[in-house]
Design an enzyme around this catalytic site. Structure first.
Site, PDB file in Angstrom:
ATOM      1  N   SER A  52       5.505  37.659  -2.275  1.00 55.19           N
ATOM      2  CA  SER A  52       6.453  36.426  -2.652  1.00 55.19           C
ATOM      3  C   SER A  52       6.846  35.363  -1.732  1.00 55.19           C
ATOM      4  O   SER A  52       7.367  34.320  -2.038  1.00 55.19           O
ATOM      5  CB  SER A  52       7.945  37.408  -2.351  1.00 55.19           C
ATOM      6  OG  SER A  52       8.112  37.873  -1.077  1.00 55.19           O
ATOM      7  N   LYS A 130      12.175  36.023   3.362  1.00 56.01           N
ATOM      8  CA  LYS A 130      12.125  35.042   2.421  1.00 56.01           C
ATOM      9  C   LYS A 130      12.609  33.837   3.221  1.00 56.01           C
ATOM     10  O   LYS A 130      12.805  33.969   4.496  1.00 56.01           O
ATOM     11  CB  LYS A 130      13.584  35.183   1.683  1.00 56.01           C
ATOM     12  CG  LYS A 130      13.243  36.463   0.657  1.00 56.01           C
ATOM     13  CD  LYS A 130      12.288  36.398  -0.230  1.00 56.01           C
ATOM     14  CE  LYS A 130      12.346  37.540  -1.329  1.00 56.01           C
ATOM     15  NZ  LYS A 130      11.030  37.975  -1.904  1.00 56.01           N
TER      16      LYS A 130
END
Length: 229
Positions: A52, A130
């Site tokens: 990700s 993230k």
């Protein structure tokens, strides 16, 4: 002059050996306590098992996943800033991005547990990494005519993006004490955009943030600092 060792010297040697053996458990205990304090309050290592955050952080299939260091003390004094790469505990409503098989061998499980105490990076399905895109009070949405994310109506310059999918969302005003986070690999990141119906419009609580990723420490070929976007 005699070559014989004085009796006093012979008596001292065993005493020194016994003294070291007595001190060894104490030294190991001190090292363990220091390691636990550093891991708990200052710096902790994490393993990147998913794609990700490609290509900022490697977790791709077939490659050596990055090991990163996360600075934990800074967020005790201030909240995360836009652009920070953060490791956080996923909210209960978030599904893991990748499944991690736990070792079946008891010895391997024990070694992993000991390694975790000493700060060795351990893969955890609920620890996610993230990039912070917007913080409490800011309004985030996607996208403008050029496919850029907007924060408070202004387009972001995001050179770190890899394979953007321009998924539309918002406008969403981020509540106080929460963050809007997204992966750099936008086409393969189950981030805030995919949790809009969880009651918090995909935002995560600041209290779930473990710390800011600041350096890649492994593999050596990818040693690098991680600044803001």
């Amino acid at each position: 002059m005699s070559d014989e060792t004085p009796p006093e010297a012979e008596q001292k040697k065993p005493a020194k050996k016994r003294s070291f053996l007595r001190e060894l458990p104490i030294l190991i205990g001190i090292a363990l306590v220091l390691s636990l304090l550093i891991k708990t309050f200052l710096v902790q290592a994490f393993f990147i098992p998913s794609e990700s955050m490609e290509r900022t952080l490697h977790g791709c299939a077939g490659c050596t996943g990055d090991r990163i260091l996360v600075y934990k003390a800074g967020y005790r004094f201030h909240d995360p800033h836009p652009g920070d790469i953060v490791v956080f505990r996923a909210p209960a409503s978030w599904e893991p991005e990748t499944r991690i098989a736990k070792p079946s061998n008891p010895l391997r499980r024990g070694l992993n547990w000991v390694g975790g105490l000493f700060g060795m990076p351990q893969a955890n399905e609920k620890d996610l990494v993230k990039r912070v895109i917007a913080v409490g009070g800011q309004t985030v949405q996607c996208c403008d005519a050029q496919g850029r994310v907007l924060v408070d109506g202004k387009p972001l310059d995001e050179p770190y993006i890899y394979q953007d999918d321009h998924k539309s969302f918002g406008p969403i005003k981020v509540p106080a004490g929460r963050l809007w986070v997204m992966g750099d690999h936008r086409s393969d990141s189950a981030d805030s955009r995919f949790h809009l119906e969880d009651g918090y419009q995909g935002t995560i609580p600041v209290k779930n943030v473990i710390g800011r990723a600041f350096v890649i420490v492994w593999p050596p070929s990818r040693w690098n600092t991680l600044g803001k976007g």
